[in-house]
Design an enzyme around this catalytic site. Structure first.
Site: not given
Ligand SMILES: Nc1ncnc2c1ncn2[C@@H]1O[C@H](COP(=O)(O)OP(=O)(O)O)[C@@H](O)[C@H]1O
Ligand SMILES: [Mg+2]
Lengths: 217, 749, 80, 80
Positions: A86, A187, A189
């Site tokens: 990002c 993302h 994660e």
């Protein structure tokens, strides 16, 4: 243990989440402050999401001058794995480590929701563990999320199946020619545990951790 | 430099007449003549301009709660788990195992009306500071926003501007906005409401209070440079100029800087971790005046402040301006003299500007200097503690009886399918995804159940605990009966957290009202406080903080009395697979928990949306049933017996069941004995989806909790089918979903 | 006709973005930078041939949509 | 000295904001609007008394930071 540095700029905000998820993917991740210039002992680095320097002027514009960025460029040159998520992707583009740049989403609205991406190139440190054609559900979280590249040099490694933001070639993740530097807009994660809705991001992060481990030996 | 006098002797008797002339300064600052006399009485002399400025902001309604304080004492505020109750910047409760949660809610209604983007954005900035002032890391935000109908361009502008402002600030500062409310009513056209709530987490040794500490402690101002932003914002000075001879327009609009706030959060958290501050106070409304006098008053000390040390953005600011400025992103840390260097070093590392601006002194005097000149010398406590208290006149509005007898009295039911689609297309009921998908609601990886459900469920990493939060408001209901309406909000919020498997633990409330000088408004206020207090007492849940916003009126038209309740619940342990709306599957049974009420549609969205009717008297809540519903919900969620739990609120059973079908992408067939059951919003009712083989166990849970429960349908197919006595109606799920999802986007274009 | 609208933040209103950019420029060694303000300029192409009329219309656009009167001043230049 | 930097988006790069503003203006009844581009202008105060030198320094600032060559062109005006 594979050691990965997660670079923290003033205004970064996904650094702790990234450390957490890299841990789930088998790495020993640690925070690196943007003024540090010693990356010795790290097998790879991640530039996490957030709003470095408030995203003022342009996302990533100011962050690319942080003292640590010279070292990041050196690692990238050496062929070590470098991942930008990002805001980290935006910084890598501003720094010239990846081709292209980012502009506002087509609908001029911030988008925070899971999107589907397809693995289209497994020759990068991010996508190496995923099967080609596999579809992953990963949260997007950005305003300036549309990637553009007038040079056409970028290697698209993940593609949106339903383009949410107007990216060129529906690109969700882009690598350099060597495949060791990758930027990804959604993302991974945030998709690392079933209780949070998806763990599809783990295949990407695990591949990245593996790449870091290999460089080490 | 002159040294400050010790305790000044103030004469009591001297009360001058206010100066004659067109408009004396104190009035331009928003102080009444009586208040001006009180200032003179306290000081024993006429105030200096800077002193008058300080009293005017500190004694404003916003800062002093002068109309509301007497009522707010009614709230229950104690429970074994309350660590800090109302009065500090945020309430703090004990979660066990060394974890504390800080919670606070605030309004930013008037700034949003002036400039929606920055007004709403700075609301986020302010509520965050209230929470990290306590030592906690802010981990989640909620927004409760209300506007006039979207068919008016001005309302669209305010709504879209406020949402973008919240998104911009919240996302960039790096705190997820994980829930909230959106509602549209004509009464908010001239007066939008933007309330924001923040939750923070900390370890118990990290708690800090807003105290100035002992004499000798040093005051360090951290963060943004001070400018002329928002001068007198709190005292409704909007357009009056401070000095008539100066022609500069004084902007009241504050501009937010989420980047500065993010650095400030990290710097402050490091100061707490390293034990470098004695106390800390944010600079919000009333700026420096408040951040010096309140901590000093709390500690029973005085302070010497040097304005020339304040880092400023623009030259030439007067003492009064410096004291009143509401520049954002500033904190005042109180530091042991031995720690000052370390504090400045931490600030530098985080790239936060810092200046040493004062020293704590014995004796309760606040002395303010500009260079050598003493510009203000007042008893610190007088700014907060001696603020006027108004016992405003109360009067039940003459219109209540008429309202209650004005029932809709429908003879025949309207077309069920059309009515359902009409309700799903109402922007107050429809999906809020257009709003919350602009907010980062996933940061920190805690969001187990995010926006789009009854409550938000956050995990606390490193523990087995889950925190559930619900925020609820309903102006229409409270207009029809403020006491019942407000109590029902508390019960609704409590049930919503229970549906996530959590036990209600603490309430914060935001009381948005009209003009307190009107007896009817004060009556609504008193009734509302009563309703909230009664319900909290019945549930054994303390109120740990809140906010009052008066003067929400335009052209004499007051808004509906609009309390907003924020409920924090604790699930320990958190359910392994908490119920969600999207887990209904083919063949599951649909259960209705709750009583078969008298058939009451008063105040329902149905009457308003389908008939434009607002009248009748809403049903009173029932504390016993409320407790039973909560017990049943917590058990069902904890045991994983019901994959889906959903409360029945706006739009009634019909909308609630449609929301499950839309989220799960499955149809349903259900039976009701009277069409009114589809739309009634009677409290303490919820729906569950469960596998048929778990039916006996579900019935047992209901019986043990003491709440009726019945199987009313089954999930199957692709249509929502209602079997009414003598009629069958259906809507396909796809149409319902499209209507529900498009209602807001299609109106804002 | 080509029209440029310069929209500038009113002088008293804080400009955190400008302040951050100024700091960054100084860090990069441009010590001569005193202050920076980041503003917007909007370039329009508008049908019409009377500059005064076009100007008047663009001023209306500014009042209605392009500028935020609470925070900003604007200035319209018709370039023909 | 006062310096203005006009940063304009290169024509081959999409300008979603410009397109949206154009649409909104037409919706408001300004049918004469052909196209809109939203750009940035940056106003600096820079110490120095030689306009050429100041200009050269600001050009360097643009190359380094203020403009992104992938997206934007720039133009520096020293106003004295
Ligand atoms: N302004 C908002 N910001 C973020 N989330 C919102 C907002 N408004 C509504 N939501 C989310 O949408 C869902 C439905 O809201 P609402 O209809 O008010 O719920 P309920 O009727 O159950 O109280 C909730 O999960 C809420 O958190
Ligand atoms: Mg609900």
């Amino acid at each position: 243990m594979t050691r990965i540095g997660v670079i923290t700029f003033p205004g970064s905000n996904c650094e702790h989440d990234t450390v957490h998820a890299l841990g789930l993917a088998g790495a020993d991740a640690e925070l690196v402050w943007h003024r540090d210039t010693d990356l010795a002992g790290l097998d790879g680095v991640v530039l996490p999401g957030g709003f470095a320097h408030g995203d003022y002027l342009r996302p990533g514009a100011i962050a690319r001058f942080s003292p640590v960025m010279g070292e990041v460029a050196r690692l990238a040159d050496e062929g070590r794995p470098v991942l930008g998520v990002c805001n980290g992707f935006q910084i890598l583009c501003e720094a010239g480590l990846l081709p292209g740049a980012h502009i506002a989403n087509r609908d001029l609205a911030f988008i925070c929701r899971p999107v589907e991406v397809e693995v289209v190139d497994t020759g990068s440190v991010l996508t190496r563990a995923a099967e080609p054609g596999r579809r992953l559900r990963i949260p997007l979280n950005s305003y300036e999320g549309a990637w553009v590249d007038p040079t056409g040099e970028g290697r698209v490694v993940l593609r949106y199946t339903d383009d949410p933001n107007g990216s060129q070639d529906q690109a969700a993740a882009v690598a350099n020619q060597e495949g060791n530097v990758v930027g990804v807009m959604p993302h991974p994660e945030r998709a690392s545990e079933p209780i949070l809705g998806s763990d599809d991001g783990l295949v990407l992060l695990s591949g990245f951790v593996e790449a870091c481990r290999e460089v080490k030996v | 430099m002159t040294t400050p006098t010790d305790d000044l002797k103030f004469e009591d008797a001297y009360v001058p007449e206010p100066e004659p002339g067109p408009e004396p300064l104190h009035r331009r600052l928003g102080l009444t003549d009586d208040e001006y006399r009180s200032v003179c009485r306290i000081l024993g002399r006429e105030p200096r301009p800077a002193e008058l400025a300080m009293y005017s902001v500190m004694w404003s309604e916003h800062c002093s709660y002068k109309s509301s304080r007497p009522f707010l004492d009614r709230f229950p505020t104690e429970a074994p788990w309350v660590v800090v109750g109302p009065g500090e910047n945020a309430g703090v409760i004990d979660l066990g195992d060394g974890w504390l949660a800080a919670l606070r809610i605030e309004s930013h209604n008037h700034p949003t009306f002036v400039e929606p983007f920055q007004g709403a954005a700075t609301g986020i900035g302010g509520i965050l500071r209230d929470v990290f002032t306590m030592g906690a890391r802010p981990v989640a935000l909620w927004d409760q926003i209300r506007f006039g109908p979207l068919d008016q361009p001005r309302n669209r502008y305010l709504f879209t501007g406020a949402v973008s402002g919240i998104a911009w600030y919240g996302n960039a500062v790096g705190v997820p906005t994980v829930g909230g409310e959106v509602a549209f009513e004509e009464c908010y056209s001239g007066n939008p409401l933007v309330n924001v709530m923040c939750l923070g987490l900390m370890r118990s040794d990290e708690l800090v209070l807003g105290t100035a500490g002992r004499p000798g402690t040093v005051a360090v101002l951290l963060g943004a440079a001070t400018g002329r932003d928002g001068i007198g914002g709190a005292s409704v000075l909007a357009s009056a100029s401070f000095d008539e001879s100066s022609t500069t327009k004084r902007p009241s609009v504050q501009v937010g800087d989420p980047f500065e706030e993010k650095k400030l959060i990290e710097a402050c958290l490091e100061l707490y971790r390293r034990g470098l501050v004695v106390g800390i106070q944010d600079l919000g409304a009333a700026g420096l005046s408040c951040a010096t006098s309140e901590p000093a008053a709390r500690a029973g000390v005085g302070m010497e402040v040097h304005l020339e040390a304040v880092h400023v953005r623009e030259p030439g600011m007067t003492a009064a301006e410096l004291l009143m400025s509401e520049s954002q992103e500033r904190m005042m840390a109180f530091v042991d003299p031995d720690h000052v260097d370390q504090v400045l070093a931490v600030a530098e590392r985080w790239e936060v500007d810092a200046s040493v601006v004062g020293t704590v002194r014995a004796g309760g005097t606040l002395s303010v200097y500009e260079g050598d000149e003493l510009v203000a010398e007042v008893p610190a406590a007088s700014l907060s503690e001696d603020a006027p208290r108004y016992h405003r006149e109360l009067g039940e509005p003459g219109w209540m009886e008429d309202l209650w007898s004005n029932t809709l009295g429908l003879v025949a039911p309207p077309d069920t399918s059309k009515t359902l689609l009409l309700l799903l297309d109402d922007p107050s009921i429809a999906s809020a995804a257009w709003v919350y998908e602009q907010y980062d609601h996933m940061l920190f990886l805690n969001t187990v159940i995010g926006p789009g459900h009854d409550g938000t469920l956050l995990r606390v990493k490193g523990t087995r605990k889950g925190l559930a939060v619900s925020t609820d408001g309903n102006g229409r209901l409270c207009y029809l009966d403020p006491r019942r309406g407000a109590a029902r909000l508390v019960y609704e919020a409590a049930l919503n957290v229970a549906l996530c498997g959590a036990r209600p633990r603490a309430v914060v409330d935001n009381l948005n009202f009209g003009n307190p000088e009107k007896p009817e408004v004060m009556w609504q206020f008193r009734e509302t406080v009563e309703g909230i207090a009664e319900a909290c007492e019945a549930l054994g849940v303390p109120v740990v903080g809140g906010n009052v916003s008066f003067y929400n009126e335009t052209d004499g038209q007051d808004i509906y009395p609009t309390p907003v309740v924020g409920m924090l619940g604790l699930a320990d342990p958190m359910p392994a697979t908490p119920p969600r709306l999207d887990r209904a599957a083919d063949g599951m049974d649909l259960w209705l928990f709750g009583p078969e009420w008298a058939i009451n549609l008063a105040g329902s969205a149905f009457e308003q949306v389908a008939f434009g009717h607002v009248g009748g008297r809403p049903v009173a809540p029932d504390p016993t049933l409320a407790a039973a519903a909560i017990d049943a919900a917590v058990t069902l969620a904890a045991d994983g017996l019901a994959p889906v739990l959903h409360d029945i609120s706006d739009g009634g059973l019909a909308v609630a069941v449609a929301e499950i079908c839309i989220a799960s992408d499955i149809g349903v067939s259900l039976r009701v004995s009277d069409w009114r059951h589809l739309y009634a919003e009677d409290p303490h009712r919820f729906l569950a989806a469960a596998a048929p083989e778990d039916g006996d166990r579900i019935a047992e849970v209901a019986a043990e909790a003491g709440i009726p429960a019945r199987r009313i349908g089954r999930f199957e197919g692709i249509d929502i089918v209602f079997e009414l006595p003598g009629a069958v109606a259906s809507v396909d799920v796809e149409t319902a979903a499209r209507t529900y999802r498009e209602a807001i986007p299609r109106r804002v274009g | 006709m080509k029209v440029t609208v310069n929209i500038v933040r009113r002088p008293d209103i804080a400009d955190p973005q400008g302040a951050t950019v100024a700091r960054a420029l100084r860090d990069l060694g441009h010590g001569a930078v005193r202050s920076v303000r980041v503003d917007r300029s909007i370039h329009l192409e508008v049908d019409g041939d009377d500059p005064d009329q076009v100007r008047a219309e663009v001023v209306r656009m500014c009042e209605e949509l392009l500028a935020n009167p609470v925070l900003e001043d604007f200035d319209v230049v018709v370039e023909g």
